[in-house]
Design a protein around this motif. Structure first.
Motif, PDB file in Angstrom:
ATOM      1  N   LEU A  57      -0.834  37.016  86.958  1.00 39.58           N
ATOM      2  CA  LEU A  57      -1.340  37.553  85.698  1.00 39.58           C
ATOM      3  C   LEU A  57      -2.699  36.945  85.349  1.00 39.58           C
ATOM      4  O   LEU A  57      -3.594  37.647  84.868  1.00 39.58           O
ATOM      5  CB  LEU A  57      -0.329  37.295  84.577  1.00 39.58           C
ATOM      6  CG  LEU A  57       1.028  37.995  84.722  1.00 39.58           C
ATOM      7  CD1 LEU A  57       1.924  37.646  83.546  1.00 39.58           C
ATOM      8  CD2 LEU A  57       0.849  39.506  84.814  1.00 39.58           C
ATOM      9  N   TRP A  58      -2.830  35.643  85.618  1.00 38.31           N
ATOM     10  CA  TRP A  58      -4.099  34.979  85.313  1.00 38.31           C
ATOM     11  C   TRP A  58      -5.221  35.519  86.194  1.00 38.31           C
ATOM     12  O   TRP A  58      -6.328  35.800  85.707  1.00 38.31           O
ATOM     13  CB  TRP A  58      -3.938  33.480  85.517  1.00 38.31           C
ATOM     14  CG  TRP A  58      -5.209  32.705  85.341  1.00 38.31           C
ATOM     15  CD1 TRP A  58      -5.750  32.250  84.170  1.00 38.31           C
ATOM     16  CD2 TRP A  58      -6.130  32.326  86.378  1.00 38.31           C
ATOM     17  NE1 TRP A  58      -6.946  31.605  84.409  1.00 38.31           N
ATOM     18  CE2 TRP A  58      -7.201  31.634  85.760  1.00 38.31           C
ATOM     19  CE3 TRP A  58      -6.141  32.491  87.754  1.00 38.31           C
ATOM     20  CZ2 TRP A  58      -8.264  31.119  86.486  1.00 38.31           C
ATOM     21  CZ3 TRP A  58      -7.203  31.985  88.481  1.00 38.31           C
ATOM     22  CH2 TRP A  58      -8.257  31.309  87.851  1.00 38.31           C
ATOM     23  N   ALA A  59      -4.981  35.678  87.506  1.00 39.54           N
ATOM     24  CA  ALA A  59      -6.013  36.175  88.420  1.00 39.54           C
ATOM     25  C   ALA A  59      -6.403  37.610  88.080  1.00 39.54           C
ATOM     26  O   ALA A  59      -7.584  37.982  88.161  1.00 39.54           O
ATOM     27  CB  ALA A  59      -5.512  36.097  89.864  1.00 39.54           C
ATOM     28  N   HIS A  60      -5.411  38.406  87.677  1.00 36.48           N
ATOM     29  CA  HIS A  60      -5.715  39.788  87.296  1.00 36.48           C
ATOM     30  C   HIS A  60      -6.613  39.827  86.061  1.00 36.48           C
ATOM     31  O   HIS A  60      -7.584  40.598  86.004  1.00 36.48           O
ATOM     32  CB  HIS A  60      -4.420  40.546  87.044  1.00 36.48           C
ATOM     33  CG  HIS A  60      -4.618  41.975  86.661  1.00 36.48           C
ATOM     34  ND1 HIS A  60      -5.244  42.893  87.482  1.00 36.48           N
ATOM     35  CD2 HIS A  60      -4.292  42.659  85.527  1.00 36.48           C
ATOM     36  CE1 HIS A  60      -5.283  44.067  86.885  1.00 36.48           C
ATOM     37  NE2 HIS A  60      -4.716  43.955  85.697  1.00 36.48           N
ATOM     38  N   GLN A  61      -6.323  38.979  85.080  1.00 35.50           N
ATOM     39  CA  GLN A  61      -7.155  38.929  83.885  1.00 35.50           C
ATOM     40  C   GLN A  61      -8.541  38.353  84.189  1.00 35.50           C
ATOM     41  O   GLN A  61      -9.552  38.822  83.653  1.00 35.50           O
ATOM     42  CB  GLN A  61      -6.462  38.089  82.798  1.00 35.50           C
ATOM     43  CG  GLN A  61      -5.242  38.756  82.198  1.00 35.50           C
ATOM     44  CD  GLN A  61      -5.606  40.047  81.473  1.00 35.50           C
ATOM     45  OE1 GLN A  61      -6.639  40.152  80.824  1.00 35.50           O
ATOM     46  NE2 GLN A  61      -4.737  41.052  81.589  1.00 35.50           N
TER      47      GLN A  61
ATOM     48  N   ILE B 259      -7.219  41.066  95.799  1.00 39.25           N
ATOM     49  CA  ILE B 259      -6.247  39.974  95.798  1.00 39.25           C
ATOM     50  C   ILE B 259      -5.023  40.429  96.573  1.00 39.25           C
ATOM     51  O   ILE B 259      -4.505  41.531  96.347  1.00 39.25           O
ATOM     52  CB  ILE B 259      -5.831  39.577  94.368  1.00 39.25           C
ATOM     53  CG1 ILE B 259      -7.056  39.308  93.497  1.00 39.25           C
ATOM     54  CG2 ILE B 259      -4.922  38.348  94.390  1.00 39.25           C
ATOM     55  CD1 ILE B 259      -6.725  39.114  92.025  1.00 39.25           C
ATOM     56  N   VAL B 260      -4.550  39.591  97.477  1.00 36.28           N
ATOM     57  CA  VAL B 260      -3.287  39.815  98.182  1.00 36.28           C
ATOM     58  C   VAL B 260      -2.563  38.479  98.243  1.00 36.28           C
ATOM     59  O   VAL B 260      -3.121  37.485  98.721  1.00 36.28           O
ATOM     60  CB  VAL B 260      -3.506  40.362  99.610  1.00 36.28           C
ATOM     61  CG1 VAL B 260      -2.164  40.494 100.334  1.00 36.28           C
ATOM     62  CG2 VAL B 260      -4.213  41.706  99.580  1.00 36.28           C
TER      63      VAL B 260
ATOM     64  N   ASP C 120       3.403  31.655  98.770  1.00 37.14           N
ATOM     65  CA  ASP C 120       2.396  30.691  98.323  1.00 37.14           C
ATOM     66  C   ASP C 120       1.096  30.803  99.097  1.00 37.14           C
ATOM     67  O   ASP C 120       0.213  29.957  98.938  1.00 37.14           O
ATOM     68  CB  ASP C 120       2.944  29.262  98.439  1.00 37.14           C
ATOM     69  CG  ASP C 120       3.387  28.934  99.858  1.00 37.14           C
ATOM     70  OD1 ASP C 120       3.695  29.865 100.618  1.00 37.14           O
ATOM     71  OD2 ASP C 120       3.453  27.737 100.207  1.00 37.14           O
ATOM     72  N   ASP C 121       0.942  31.833  99.930  1.00 39.86           N
ATOM     73  CA  ASP C 121      -0.321  32.100 100.623  1.00 39.86           C
ATOM     74  C   ASP C 121      -1.013  33.281  99.957  1.00 39.86           C
ATOM     75  O   ASP C 121      -0.406  34.335  99.777  1.00 39.86           O
ATOM     76  CB  ASP C 121      -0.081  32.416 102.106  1.00 39.86           C
ATOM     77  CG  ASP C 121       0.395  31.195 102.881  1.00 39.86           C
ATOM     78  OD1 ASP C 121       0.010  30.075 102.494  1.00 39.86           O
ATOM     79  OD2 ASP C 121       1.142  31.364 103.864  1.00 39.86           O
ATOM     80  N   ALA C 122      -2.275  33.108  99.649  1.00 39.37           N
ATOM     81  CA  ALA C 122      -3.032  34.178  99.001  1.00 39.37           C
ATOM     82  C   ALA C 122      -4.417  34.263  99.615  1.00 39.37           C
ATOM     83  O   ALA C 122      -4.994  33.249 100.024  1.00 39.37           O
ATOM     84  CB  ALA C 122      -3.141  33.940  97.490  1.00 39.37           C
ATOM     85  N   VAL C 123      -4.938  35.486  99.694  1.00 41.04           N
ATOM     86  CA  VAL C 123      -6.286  35.734 100.194  1.00 41.04           C
ATOM     87  C   VAL C 123      -6.995  36.620  99.176  1.00 41.04           C
ATOM     88  O   VAL C 123      -6.435  37.630  98.733  1.00 41.04           O
ATOM     89  CB  VAL C 123      -6.263  36.416 101.576  1.00 41.04           C
ATOM     90  CG1 VAL C 123      -7.688  36.756 102.018  1.00 41.04           C
ATOM     91  CG2 VAL C 123      -5.595  35.530 102.608  1.00 41.04           C
ATOM     92  N   LEU C 124      -8.204  36.237  98.808  1.00 42.88           N
ATOM     93  CA  LEU C 124      -9.008  37.014  97.876  1.00 42.88           C
ATOM     94  C   LEU C 124     -10.340  37.361  98.526  1.00 42.88           C
ATOM     95  O   LEU C 124     -10.899  36.550  99.275  1.00 42.88           O
ATOM     96  CB  LEU C 124      -9.260  36.242  96.578  1.00 42.88           C
ATOM     97  CG  LEU C 124      -8.044  35.952  95.693  1.00 42.88           C
ATOM     98  CD1 LEU C 124      -7.413  34.628  96.059  1.00 42.88           C
ATOM     99  CD2 LEU C 124      -8.433  35.950  94.226  1.00 42.88           C
ATOM    100  N   GLY C 125     -10.823  38.559  98.254  1.00 44.85           N
ATOM    101  CA  GLY C 125     -12.125  38.980  98.745  1.00 44.85           C
ATOM    102  C   GLY C 125     -13.083  39.179  97.579  1.00 44.85           C
ATOM    103  O   GLY C 125     -12.723  39.786  96.556  1.00 44.85           O
TER     104      GLY C 125
ATOM    105  N   GLY D   1       1.153  44.539  91.672  1.00 50.74           N
ATOM    106  CA  GLY D   1       1.126  45.241  92.940  1.00 50.74           C
ATOM    107  C   GLY D   1       0.636  44.415  94.108  1.00 50.74           C
ATOM    108  O   GLY D   1       0.995  44.692  95.259  1.00 50.74           O
ATOM    109  N   PHE D   2      -0.206  43.374  93.873  1.00 47.48           N
ATOM    110  CA  PHE D   2      -0.740  42.621  95.011  1.00 47.48           C
ATOM    111  C   PHE D   2       0.158  41.459  95.421  1.00 47.48           C
ATOM    112  O   PHE D   2      -0.216  40.627  96.255  1.00 47.48           O
ATOM    113  CB  PHE D   2      -2.160  42.118  94.732  1.00 47.48           C
ATOM    114  CG  PHE D   2      -2.309  41.267  93.496  1.00 47.48           C
ATOM    115  CD1 PHE D   2      -2.887  41.787  92.357  1.00 47.48           C
ATOM    116  CD2 PHE D   2      -1.898  39.951  93.483  1.00 47.48           C
ATOM    117  CE1 PHE D   2      -3.046  41.002  91.220  1.00 47.48           C
ATOM    118  CE2 PHE D   2      -2.050  39.152  92.364  1.00 47.48           C
ATOM    119  CZ  PHE D   2      -2.624  39.691  91.216  1.00 47.48           C
ATOM    120  N   SER D   3       1.375  41.388  94.871  1.00 52.66           N
ATOM    121  CA  SER D   3       2.359  40.390  95.288  1.00 52.66           C
ATOM    122  C   SER D   3       3.312  41.037  96.294  1.00 52.66           C
ATOM    123  O   SER D   3       3.976  42.030  95.972  1.00 52.66           O
ATOM    124  CB  SER D   3       3.138  39.871  94.076  1.00 52.66           C
ATOM    125  OG  SER D   3       4.250  39.112  94.480  1.00 52.66           O
TER     126      SER D   3
END
Length: 498
Positions: free
Chosen positions: A282-286, A298-299, A303-308, A176-178
């Protein structure tokens, strides 16, 4: 009197032709209105039926992918039929630049049915050959050049058709966060999710990730292995290998690469999402489920990602683990664009106690995100158009106005209206009004300056220019909803996946 009225009705009926008259203008003749423009005789019903057939076939694939999560699809190429190829052709931009074959959209449409039948036959016989992409460079906001590959027209058609089939499978697979380049998902959806996540979760640190030269470093071997998790049709995989190996034509020389996907090709976004789905999503979710003790959001958009993160230590541990993870799959993080900053509702107070000044900002999808306050003093994330993006757009407007300097005023006005309307359609978000106003003001100044250069009669005064600007240049106004409002509509709390 009644007798004369009946005679008049009979006369009108005699003059009015029947609805089944052979002439196309028969229906218009009785009411004295202009005839149809000719598109009434086109078979729009056939196109609609074709779209329905394709949609029903792909819906069966979607349902199978949704129910059978572990199953590999061994027969997919038969969905790439003439109907889907025709829909893919009409979905292309008509004025797009041609590839190495020099064939334009209008050239191909001149004998469309014959061309599509031949293309369909070559694809299913294995005789289809992917052509190299034509290299073109476009300027980036930082002054560098971004390389793009312009594919040949037939390659675009087949790629779009294959992407439609694969989307039916992978839309049931992606997390969902992709958000990047997915059906019914936009950049504003990603921004909404990020802002709502920071507001509603305990986020104190933001990790801004940027993959270095992602499209140029993707491993072909790993990509095909990832695709084989769900795609067992070797004919589909053979087509993808052809596109990956087609190479790029630059200055008369074809260069074939062993890594990377053709940036600008229709199939590249789906391949990029598939690669990052297995390497990152999948790796970040796990990782979040196994190692995080605080809140983590996670959003990702391409190739751009932002994590809080709630805790700084967990953010730093995630970053180190991610570097190791990426190294295993031929990827690396950009050292300058990847940053961990203190950001959130408590960032301003915490940094003030430490004497560190205002919280740092970060950029995502064309906006700079700033820790701010509402008029009532509550925490509010301000979005402001990136300064380098605005300056780059104004440079393009300036160059184009110079080229159109001697065009008639209505044509210049219509073009500038399109520029402002398109710019506002993306950037007109809450808290960004002053940036919109600045852009509108700069465009006004540029137009007046070039109008003053049209002749030697002198400068165009503001009194003369004001009515012209009012007639053609739309005023800035906020067009988008607040993130929370739109996010709650798109993802109501009663949904299982909310």
């Amino acid at each position: 009197m009644m007798h004369e009225s009946k005679k008049s009705d009979l006369a009108i009926r005699a003059m009015k032709p029947s609805n089944k008259a052979g002439s196309d203008a028969a229906a218009e003749m009785a009411e004295q209105r202009a005839g149809t423009e000719g598109n009434a005789i086109q078979q729009s019903t056939h196109r609609t039926q074709m779209r329905t057939r394709v949609s029903q076939a792909l819906e069966r694939v979607r349902q199978a992918a949704k129910v059978r999560k572990k199953e590999r699809f061994t027969a997919l190429l038969h969905h790439v039929n003439p109907d889907l190829l025709q829909l893919s052709f009409y979905a292309l931009k008509r004025n797009a630049a041609p590839g190495v074959d020099g064939v334009t959209w209008d050239d191909y449409e001149a004998d469309l049915q014959s061309n599509l039948q031949d293309l369909h036959s070559r694809v299913h016989r294995g005789a289809y050959r992917a052509q190299p992409s034509r290299r073109k460079y476009i300027p980036k906001p930082d002054g560098r050049q971004r390389p793009l590959g312009i594919a040949a027209l037939e390659d675009k058609i087949v790629q779009r058709a294959v992407v439609a089939v694969l989307n039916a499978v992978y839309e049931q697979e992606f997390v969902g966060f992709s958000y990047g380049f997915r059906p019914k998902r936009s950049a504003h959806d990603a921004l909404d999710a990020l802002i709502v996540g920071i507001n509603r979760k305990r986020v104190n640190w933001v990790l801004d990730l940027d993959v270095r030269d992602f499209f140029g470093t993707v491993s072909h071997e790993w990509l095909v292995r990832f695709l084989e998790h769900r795609i067992g049709d070797q004919r589909i995989l053979r087509l993808i290998r052809k596109w990956l190996k087609a190479g790029v034509l630059e200055e008369g020389v074809v260069t074939e690469g062993e890594v990377g996907t053709p940036q600008g090709a229709t199939v590249s976004p789906l391949l990029a999402n598939t690669y990052l789905h297995y390497v990152f999503d999948l790796w970040a979710h796990q990782w979040r489920k196994r190692h995080a003790t605080g809140d983590v959001i996670i959003v990702r958009y391409a190739d751009d990602a932002v994590l809080g993160f709630e805790h700084e230590a967990e953010a730093r541990r995630f970053l180190e683990d991610l570097r190791t993870r990426f190294a295993e799959f031929s990827l690396s993080l950009h050292p300058d664009k990847t940053r961990l900053i203190e950001f959130g509702r408590h960032a301003a107070a915490t940094r003030k106690r430490q004497g560190l000044g205002r919280p740092e900002t970060f950029s995502f999808l064309g906006f700079t995100l700033i820790c701010g306050q509402s008029r009532r003093g509550h925490f509010l994330i301000h979005r402001k158009t990136r300064g380098d993006r605005m300056r780059a757009t104004l440079r393009r407007v300036k160059d184009e106005l110079r080229r159109r300097m001697h065009w008639p005023l209505p044509e210049q006005g219509r073009w500038l209206r399109q520029v402002l309307t398109g710019y506002f359609a993306y950037h007109a978000v809450p808290t960004n009004f002053w940036a919109l106003r600045a852009f509108h003001s700069e465009v006004r100044h540029l137009w007046r300056r070039f109008l003053s250069r049209r002749s030697q009669r002198g400068r165009v005064t503001w009194d003369r220019f004001q009515p012209l600007a009012a007639a053609w240049l739309p005023l800035p106004r906020i067009l988008h909803l607040w993130p929370e409002q739109r996010f709650d509509v798109r993802h109501p709390r009663w949904e299982p996946s909310a």
